[in-house]
Scaffold this motif. Sequence first.
Motif, PDB file in Angstrom:
ATOM      1  N   GLN A  40     -53.976 -21.045  66.023  1.00 18.39           N
ATOM      2  CA  GLN A  40     -55.017 -21.887  66.627  1.00 18.39           C
ATOM      3  C   GLN A  40     -56.363 -21.209  66.356  1.00 18.39           C
ATOM      4  OE1 GLN A  40     -54.938 -24.959  68.251  1.00 18.39           O
ATOM      5  NE2 GLN A  40     -57.130 -24.736  68.128  1.00 18.39           N
ATOM      6  N   PRO A  41     -57.048 -21.568  65.247  1.00 12.56           N
ATOM      7  CA  PRO A  41     -58.298 -20.887  64.902  1.00 12.56           C
ATOM      8  C   PRO A  41     -59.444 -21.234  65.849  1.00 12.56           C
ATOM      9  CG  PRO A  41     -57.885 -22.665  63.382  1.00 12.56           C
ATOM     10  CD  PRO A  41     -56.687 -22.577  64.274  1.00 12.56           C
ATOM     11  N   ILE A  42     -60.432 -20.367  65.850  1.00 16.53           N
ATOM     12  CA  ILE A  42     -61.654 -20.538  66.632  1.00 16.53           C
ATOM     13  C   ILE A  42     -62.813 -20.636  65.645  1.00 16.53           C
ATOM     14  CG2 ILE A  42     -63.178 -19.422  68.297  1.00 16.53           C
ATOM     15  CD1 ILE A  42     -60.686 -18.146  69.518  1.00 16.53           C
ATOM     16  N   CYS A  43     -63.751 -21.513  65.923  1.00 16.65           N
ATOM     17  CA  CYS A  43     -64.893 -21.737  65.045  1.00 16.65           C
ATOM     18  C   CYS A  43     -65.712 -20.449  64.887  1.00 16.65           C
ATOM     19  CB  CYS A  43     -65.769 -22.859  65.605  1.00 16.65           C
ATOM     20  SG  CYS A  43     -67.213 -23.222  64.586  1.00 16.65           S
ATOM     21  N   GLY A  44     -66.035 -20.103  63.669  1.00 11.57           N
ATOM     22  CA  GLY A  44     -66.820 -18.910  63.397  1.00 11.57           C
ATOM     23  C   GLY A  44     -68.295 -19.082  63.693  1.00 11.57           C
ATOM     24  N   GLN A  45     -68.743 -20.319  63.898  1.00 13.67           N
ATOM     25  CA  GLN A  45     -70.157 -20.569  64.154  1.00 13.67           C
ATOM     26  C   GLN A  45     -70.472 -20.624  65.644  1.00 13.67           C
ATOM     27  OE1 GLN A  45     -70.968 -24.176  62.014  1.00 13.67           O
ATOM     28  NE2 GLN A  45     -70.936 -23.146  60.037  1.00 13.67           N
ATOM     29  N   CYS A  46     -69.578 -21.237  66.444  1.00 14.85           N
ATOM     30  CA  CYS A  46     -69.893 -21.423  67.870  1.00 14.85           C
ATOM     31  C   CYS A  46     -68.792 -20.930  68.806  1.00 14.85           C
ATOM     32  CB  CYS A  46     -70.208 -22.885  68.147  1.00 14.85           C
ATOM     33  SG  CYS A  46     -68.773 -23.964  67.982  1.00 14.85           S
ATOM     34  N   ASN A  47     -67.699 -20.389  68.271  1.00 16.82           N
ATOM     35  CA  ASN A  47     -66.580 -19.837  69.047  1.00 16.82           C
ATOM     36  C   ASN A  47     -65.854 -20.868  69.910  1.00 16.82           C
ATOM     37  OD1 ASN A  47     -66.907 -17.265  68.009  1.00 16.82           O
ATOM     38  ND2 ASN A  47     -68.456 -16.764  69.523  1.00 16.82           N
ATOM     39  N   CYS A  48     -65.865 -22.138  69.519  1.00 16.69           N
ATOM     40  CA  CYS A  48     -65.091 -23.176  70.201  1.00 16.69           C
ATOM     41  C   CYS A  48     -63.745 -23.342  69.494  1.00 16.69           C
ATOM     42  CB  CYS A  48     -65.839 -24.508  70.186  1.00 16.69           C
ATOM     43  SG  CYS A  48     -67.279 -24.525  71.262  1.00 16.69           S
ATOM     44  N   PHE A  49     -62.805 -24.010  70.169  1.00 20.21           N
ATOM     45  CA  PHE A  49     -61.509 -24.282  69.552  1.00 20.21           C
ATOM     46  C   PHE A  49     -61.681 -25.288  68.412  1.00 20.21           C
ATOM     47  CE2 PHE A  49     -60.130 -22.852  73.772  1.00 20.21           C
ATOM     48  CZ  PHE A  49     -59.278 -21.834  73.366  1.00 20.21           C
ATOM     49  N   MET A  50     -60.706 -25.293  67.518  1.00 21.77           N
ATOM     50  CA  MET A  50     -60.729 -26.205  66.379  1.00 21.77           C
ATOM     51  C   MET A  50     -59.503 -27.098  66.438  1.00 21.77           C
ATOM     52  SD  MET A  50     -62.137 -23.699  63.415  1.00 21.77           S
ATOM     53  CE  MET A  50     -63.119 -24.899  62.536  1.00 21.77           C
ATOM     54  N   GLU A  51     -59.590 -28.296  65.799  1.00 25.63           N
ATOM     55  CA  GLU A  51     -58.477 -29.232  65.747  1.00 25.63           C
ATOM     56  C   GLU A  51     -58.193 -29.607  64.306  1.00 25.63           C
ATOM     57  OE1 GLU A  51     -59.671 -32.591  68.036  1.00 25.63           O
ATOM     58  OE2 GLU A  51     -61.261 -33.155  66.662  1.00 25.63           O
ATOM     59  N   LYS A  52     -56.924 -29.938  64.035  1.00 27.15           N
ATOM     60  CA  LYS A  52     -56.501 -30.291  62.681  1.00 27.15           C
ATOM     61  C   LYS A  52     -56.987 -31.674  62.298  1.00 27.15           C
ATOM     62  CE  LYS A  52     -52.531 -27.765  61.117  1.00 27.15           C
ATOM     63  NZ  LYS A  52     -51.128 -27.771  60.773  1.00 27.15           N
ATOM     64  N   GLY A  53     -57.256 -31.829  61.003  1.00 24.57           N
ATOM     65  CA  GLY A  53     -57.651 -33.116  60.458  1.00 24.57           C
ATOM     66  C   GLY A  53     -57.470 -33.089  58.953  1.00 24.57           C
ATOM     67  N   GLU A  54     -57.983 -34.102  58.283  1.00 22.10           N
ATOM     68  CA  GLU A  54     -57.909 -34.176  56.823  1.00 22.10           C
ATOM     69  C   GLU A  54     -59.260 -34.552  56.255  1.00 22.10           C
ATOM     70  OE1 GLU A  54     -54.753 -36.903  55.856  1.00 22.10           O
ATOM     71  OE2 GLU A  54     -53.388 -35.232  55.561  1.00 22.10           O
ATOM     72  N   LYS A  55     -59.506 -34.088  55.029  1.00 24.46           N
ATOM     73  CA  LYS A  55     -60.770 -34.355  54.361  1.00 24.46           C
ATOM     74  C   LYS A  55     -60.518 -34.376  52.855  1.00 24.46           C
ATOM     75  CE  LYS A  55     -65.461 -32.717  54.959  1.00 24.46           C
ATOM     76  NZ  LYS A  55     -66.302 -31.691  55.577  1.00 24.46           N
ATOM     77  N   MET A  56     -61.210 -35.253  52.131  1.00 20.60           N
ATOM     78  CA  MET A  56     -61.089 -35.315  50.679  1.00 20.60           C
ATOM     79  C   MET A  56     -61.964 -34.209  50.088  1.00 20.60           C
ATOM     80  SD  MET A  56     -59.632 -36.865  48.187  1.00 20.60           S
ATOM     81  CE  MET A  56     -59.177 -38.534  48.513  1.00 20.60           C
ATOM     82  N   LEU A  57     -61.297 -33.209  49.465  1.00 23.92           N
ATOM     83  CA  LEU A  57     -62.006 -32.045  48.935  1.00 23.92           C
ATOM     84  C   LEU A  57     -61.518 -31.716  47.530  1.00 23.92           C
ATOM     85  CD1 LEU A  57     -61.730 -29.717  52.058  1.00 23.92           C
ATOM     86  CD2 LEU A  57     -63.779 -30.888  51.270  1.00 23.92           C
ATOM     87  N   PRO A  58     -62.348 -31.005  46.744  1.00 19.25           N
ATOM     88  CA  PRO A  58     -61.878 -30.528  45.437  1.00 19.25           C
ATOM     89  C   PRO A  58     -60.702 -29.570  45.620  1.00 19.25           C
ATOM     90  CG  PRO A  58     -64.257 -30.328  45.591  1.00 19.25           C
ATOM     91  CD  PRO A  58     -63.762 -30.703  46.949  1.00 19.25           C
ATOM     92  N   ILE A  59     -59.793 -29.582  44.668  1.00 19.25           N
ATOM     93  CA  ILE A  59     -58.616 -28.721  44.731  1.00 19.25           C
ATOM     94  C   ILE A  59     -59.055 -27.277  44.578  1.00 19.25           C
ATOM     95  CG2 ILE A  59     -56.437 -28.139  43.616  1.00 19.25           C
ATOM     96  CD1 ILE A  59     -56.298 -31.087  42.728  1.00 19.25           C
ATOM     97  N   LEU A  60     -58.560 -26.423  45.482  1.00 16.11           N
ATOM     98  CA  LEU A  60     -58.902 -25.009  45.473  1.00 16.11           C
ATOM     99  C   LEU A  60     -57.675 -24.232  45.912  1.00 16.11           C
ATOM    100  CD1 LEU A  60     -61.186 -22.902  45.185  1.00 16.11           C
ATOM    101  CD2 LEU A  60     -61.653 -23.248  47.596  1.00 16.11           C
ATOM    102  N   ALA A  61     -57.264 -23.251  45.118  1.00 20.21           N
ATOM    103  CA  ALA A  61     -56.072 -22.478  45.439  1.00 20.21           C
ATOM    104  C   ALA A  61     -56.459 -21.161  46.095  1.00 20.21           C
ATOM    105  CB  ALA A  61     -55.268 -22.195  44.175  1.00 20.21           C
ATOM    106  N   ASN A  62     -55.744 -20.784  47.145  1.00 22.29           N
ATOM    107  CA  ASN A  62     -55.941 -19.508  47.808  1.00 22.29           C
ATOM    108  C   ASN A  62     -54.971 -18.519  47.189  1.00 22.29           C
ATOM    109  OD1 ASN A  62     -56.334 -17.343  49.464  1.00 22.29           O
ATOM    110  ND2 ASN A  62     -55.862 -18.398  51.359  1.00 22.29           N
TER     111      ASN A  62
END
Length: 70
Positions: A40-62
């Motif tokens: 359960q990640p926490i936002c690095g900008q405001c330290n609030c909780f984050m929720e899952k979602g989807e977004k159309m993004l360029p393919i990027l491999a980790n």
Amino acid sequence: MYYSRKRQMIDLPEEMTTIWSCTNKKCNGWMRNNFVFLIQPICGQCNCFMEKGEKMLPILANTSPIQTKH
């Protein structure tokens, strides 16, 4: 001789990507799911909780060798 600094735009392939977005309405922070190291990640900008979602993004491999979520 004239050298243009403009680069040609390349169309990058995109796909629906799972992301985590900040729940704070005033914050626009988000991150890709495959770059998160917590269950359960926490936002690095405001330290609030984050929720899952989807977004159309360029393919990027980790390629990080450390990809375990705690």
